[in-house]
Design an enzyme around this catalytic site. Structure first.
Site, short mmCIF file in Angstrom:
data_model
loop_
_atom_site.label_atom_id
_atom_site.label_comp_id
_atom_site.label_asym_id
_atom_site.label_seq_id
_atom_site.Cartn_x
_atom_site.Cartn_y
_atom_site.Cartn_z
N GLU A 144 1.14 5.71 12.66
CA GLU A 144 -0.24 5.39 13.03
C GLU A 144 -0.41 3.91 13.40
OE1 GLU A 144 -3.14 7.38 10.61
OE2 GLU A 144 -4.35 5.55 10.59
N ASP A 145 0.22 3.05 12.63
CA ASP A 145 -0.07 1.62 12.78
C ASP A 145 1.00 0.79 13.48
OD1 ASP A 145 -2.33 2.25 11.41
OD2 ASP A 145 -1.66 1.46 9.47
N ASP A 154 -3.14 8.56 -1.12
CA ASP A 154 -3.48 7.49 -0.18
C ASP A 154 -4.94 7.09 -0.37
OD1 ASP A 154 -3.42 5.82 2.06
OD2 ASP A 154 -3.89 7.45 3.44
N HIS A 156 3.96 6.77 5.53
CA HIS A 156 2.77 7.47 6.00
C HIS A 156 1.92 6.72 7.02
CE1 HIS A 156 0.34 5.30 2.90
NE2 HIS A 156 -0.67 5.57 3.69
N ASP A 157 1.99 5.41 7.03
CA ASP A 157 1.19 4.67 8.02
C ASP A 157 2.03 4.11 9.16
OD1 ASP A 157 -1.40 4.99 7.08
OD2 ASP A 157 -1.20 3.38 5.61
N HIS A 172 0.81 -1.22 0.00
CA HIS A 172 0.00 0.00 0.00
C HIS A 172 0.85 1.27 0.00
CE1 HIS A 172 -2.90 3.04 1.12
NE2 HIS A 172 -2.34 3.19 2.30
MN MN Z 1 -2.67 4.68 3.92
#
Ligand code: MN
Length: 748
Positions: free
Chosen positions: A89-90, A151, A85-86, A60
């Site tokens: 967050e993840d 995204d 980018h993630d 992704h």
């Molecule tokens: Mn994303």
């Protein structure tokens, strides 16, 4: 789940592919090195994680980076931020880690791409807060929002794997915010794809139907465009213009919107075509003159519709778009839109703000001024300038400002100013200065006195008239359209609101005492909806400001608050548990649907339903529920309802998608039909006869108005389902004199 050897190959191939795309943006060894480092970190961070589709998660961020390079035209830093980018967050990594491993700039971009976490109560919306944060970051760095769009585009392209609730939430956000943003940023191709994908997942059948019809008429359309183009090509060649001409069909989404808005079938969407002429200007003549020259040549061949001429050259759109648009009558009586642009204008149109971006940032970070782009940022800054506004209001205002087209209005000294179409004198006053707005009492528009609420037109010259004794009122809010004016008025009113609440409480308590009633929760349950207030504070403040009065309070309290129709609704809701992302197996419990009747014998533990007032769905309509966080009730909307889209884009977790109608033949539902036609004696009788006589349906209300030989009106009737409603509408349509029959859709 460990990655298999096959997964590893897939990852490597995908990253290699990205590297090929990066050849055009990497200028040094460091550039290559930082991209590879970002990939290594992201791959490590997302190790073993899979997307819902089953593919390794890292694919992704790689895909997002690819979109940034290939479809938006961004550079190295954006690729790095996309890959990461993630991560924050993840995974376990923090922004400090990113800052240390890369640099603070990259970390701040990643920060802008990270959702706000924490607990949100019913009044705040995590979605709205996250968007606000994202838009704030935009002020420092537009790349953040461009990556966010990339995204979103990739998530939309892979939406098929998501459960229905998620699809509704994500498509709502896309339609509500991302597509308009992409449009405002000039990313037309991406905007179009986002819209089409939203439609595809929201209304798969309607999408397929249009797609098939387009495919079927493909040959016919190609032949038409060739026929249309031929004389233009001949004429332009004769005049020595160096040009390219291309024809295109409207997107599926724009065809669908037109069908919805005008309530017409596919076959009646007539302006399916647009033809674009892009020319390489000859060096000695101004581009503008050459555009008009081509316009002249085209309209010599085909007559133009004067009301459809759009001159985006003299006044480019706020997103920088320049072109000349005209609609002409082509062969076979078909309207065709013709767009005329120079090569440079075409470049801006195709790459949008990214084109500006390239001009603005010569070397990735060094800012160069670009007036059109800076003006746009200034608008966002204005919209963001008030920290007191809650995130949902902010988002609604911002959203509204995205799609509106602009007009140009002149000050008394002749200075042109852009304001959104539909803006009033009051909007214009606030646009010039908040102090001017607050003291405005009217204006001279083209030297004539007009009220504050008069909408302005393109080219108006406006002089604001003021008075020291005036001040903003709640009524003003209904007559402004710009976020800036709204915000200033709201701020003023808020300051005065607390006083009103106190006054309101006093008025209310006194009245209750007079009537000998104890203000219980039950009393408020009846009063708030009756006065259209969403909470007690609103009720008190309106009371204190004398916007509402308690004249009919006794009658309201006597009324039975239960809506009679509700007792007959029967809806099924799936007994689905909250979606669990770690669980790749779709929830099997979804099959255990149970019947819910919203009647007196309702089981306390089951959700109760309410029919949304905005779109009034009836059995047979495709519906989606929204669980009102305050009451726990499920409000049932049509799936196509705009209000639902707005809610889902802000409170997506409250969406209840698996609601089905049960057939309940004996009961009937209120529906409103609008009609129009040519007046003649006896038409009313015919109408009543068709509805009550032949079909034995109950009319609740029949309102017909007639003027100058034309009649129009509405009929409110009780029907059992959509089929019945359609039968009635067909029959009415056949009555002599009736020209148009339409079911009333939601407003606004
Ligand atoms: Mn994303």
């Amino acid at each position: 789940m460990e990655y298999t050897a096959e997964d590893e190959i897939l990852i490597t191939e995908s990253f290699d592919d990205l590297l090929v795309s990066c050849e055009k943006i990497c200028k040094s060894e460091e550039d290559w090195e930082i991209i590879k480092r970002a990939f290594t970190l992201a791959k490590e961070a997302h190790k073993g994680v899979r997307r819902r589709s089953g593919e390794p998660y890292i694919l992704h961020p790689i895909a997002v980076a690819k979109i940034c390079v290939n479809e938006i035209g961004l550079g190295v830093k954006s690729v790095v931020a996309s890959l990461l980018h993630d991560v924050v967050e993840d995974t376990e990594y923090t922004l400090e880690d990113i800052s240390a491993m890369f640099n603070p700039k990259i970390a701040s971009m990643v920060d802008g791409l990270t959702k706000i976490s924490g607990v949100f109560n019913a009044e705040t919306s995590q979605q709205a807060e996250t968007f606000r944060k994202m838009l704030l970051t935009l002020l420092d760095d537009v790349r953040v929002i461009l990556i966010k769009i990339a995204d979103r585009l990739h998530n939309m392209r892979t939406l098929g794997a998501m459960p229905r609730e998620k699809q509704i939430k994500i498509t709502s956000e896309t339609i509500y915010l991302f597509a308009p943003l992409a449009y405002r940023l000039g990313l037309y191709a991406i905007k179009s794809e986002l819209e089409d994908l939203s439609l595809k997942y929201r209304f798969p059948e309607q999408y397929r139907e249009i797609e098939q019809k387009l495919n079927k008429t493909q040959e016919q359309r190609t032949a038409f465009i060739e026929k249309f183009d031929a004389p233009i090509i001949r004429k332009l060649r004769e005049s020595g213009v160096d040009f390219e001409i291309s024809g295109r069909v409207k997107s599926i989404y724009s065809i669908w919107s037109k069908m919805q808005n005008k309530q017409i079938p596919f076959e009646e969407v007539y302006d399916l075509f647009a033809v674009r002429i892009v020319f390489n200007p000859s060096p000695l003549i101004p581009e503008k003159s050459q555009c008009w020259h081509i316009y002249e040549l085209v309209t010599d061949i085909y007559p133009s519709r004067p009301d459809r001429l759009r001159d985006w050259i003299t006044y480019p759109k706020a997103n920088g778009y320049e072109a000349l648009h005209t609609t002409v009558m082509g062969p076979d009586g078909v309207w065709v839109e013709v767009q005329i642009r120079s090569r440079r204008m075409d470049d801006i149109a195709e790459h949008g703000v990214a084109a500006h971006w390239k001009h603005k940032y010569v070397s990735d970070d060094e800012a160069v001024s670009d007036p059109a782009f800076d003006a746009w940022l200034q608008q966002i800054r204005d919209a963001l300038s008030s920290p007191t506004e809650n995130a949902v209001d902010f988002l609604d205002n911002f959203q509204r400002s995205l799609y509106t087209s602009e007009i140009v209005v002149f000050t008394p000294k002749g200075e042109p100013r852009r304001i959104p179409k539909g803006a009033t004198v009051l909007d214009f006053a606030y646009d010039i200065h908040s102090k001017l707005g607050a003291k405005a009492i009217g204006a001279k528009v083209n030297h004539r006195i007009e009220s504050l609420y008069t909408p302005l037109s393109n080219g108006d010259q406006v002089e604001i008239l003021t008075s020291a004794n005036t001040h903003p009122t709640t009524e003003w809010l209904e007559h402004v359209t710009t976020p800036k004016a709204k915000q200033y008025i709201k701020n003023y009113l808020k300051k005065h609101r607390q006083n009103n609440i106190e006054r309101g409480i006093a008025i209310f308590e006194q009245r209750m005492q007079e009537l000998g009633i104890t203000p219980s929760a039950r009393v408020f349950r009846k009063l708030l909806p009756a006065y259209e207030c969403s909470n007690k504070d609103e009720f008190y403040s309106k009371l204190g400001a004398e916007i509402i009065r308690l004249d009919h309070i006794q009658e309201i309290l006597r009324q039975n608050s239960a809506n009679k129709i509700l007792k007959f609704w029967t809806l099924f809701v799936g007994n689905k548990e909250k979606e669990n992302i770690d669980d790749p197996e779709p929830d099997k419990k979804g099959d255990k649907s149970y019947v819910v009747g919203a009647g007196d014998d309702i089981d306390e533990n089951r959700p109760s339903f309410e029919i949304a007032k905005c779109c009034i769905p009836i059995p047979g309509d495709d519906v989606t529920g929204y669980r009102d966080p305050a009451t726990g009730k499920i409000i049932v909307h049509k799936t196509s309802c705009n209000e639902l889209t707005r809610l889902a884009s802000q409170y997506g977790s409250n969406i209840v998608s698996d609601i089905k109608w049960s057939s309940h033949k004996a009961m009937s539902y209120l529906s409103i039909i609008e009609l129009q036609g040519i007046d003649r004696i006896g038409i009313l009788l015919d109408l009543a006869q068709v509805i009550t006589g032949e079909l034995s349906i109950n009319i609740r209300e029949l309102k017909i108005q007639s003027h100058d030989g034309i009649f129009e009106g509405t009929i409110s009737i009780y029907v059992t389902n959509v089929q019945d409603l359609n039968t009635v509408m067909n029959k009415i349509g056949k009555i002599r004199g009736v020209e148009k029959v339409k079911r009333i859709q939601q407003e606004g």
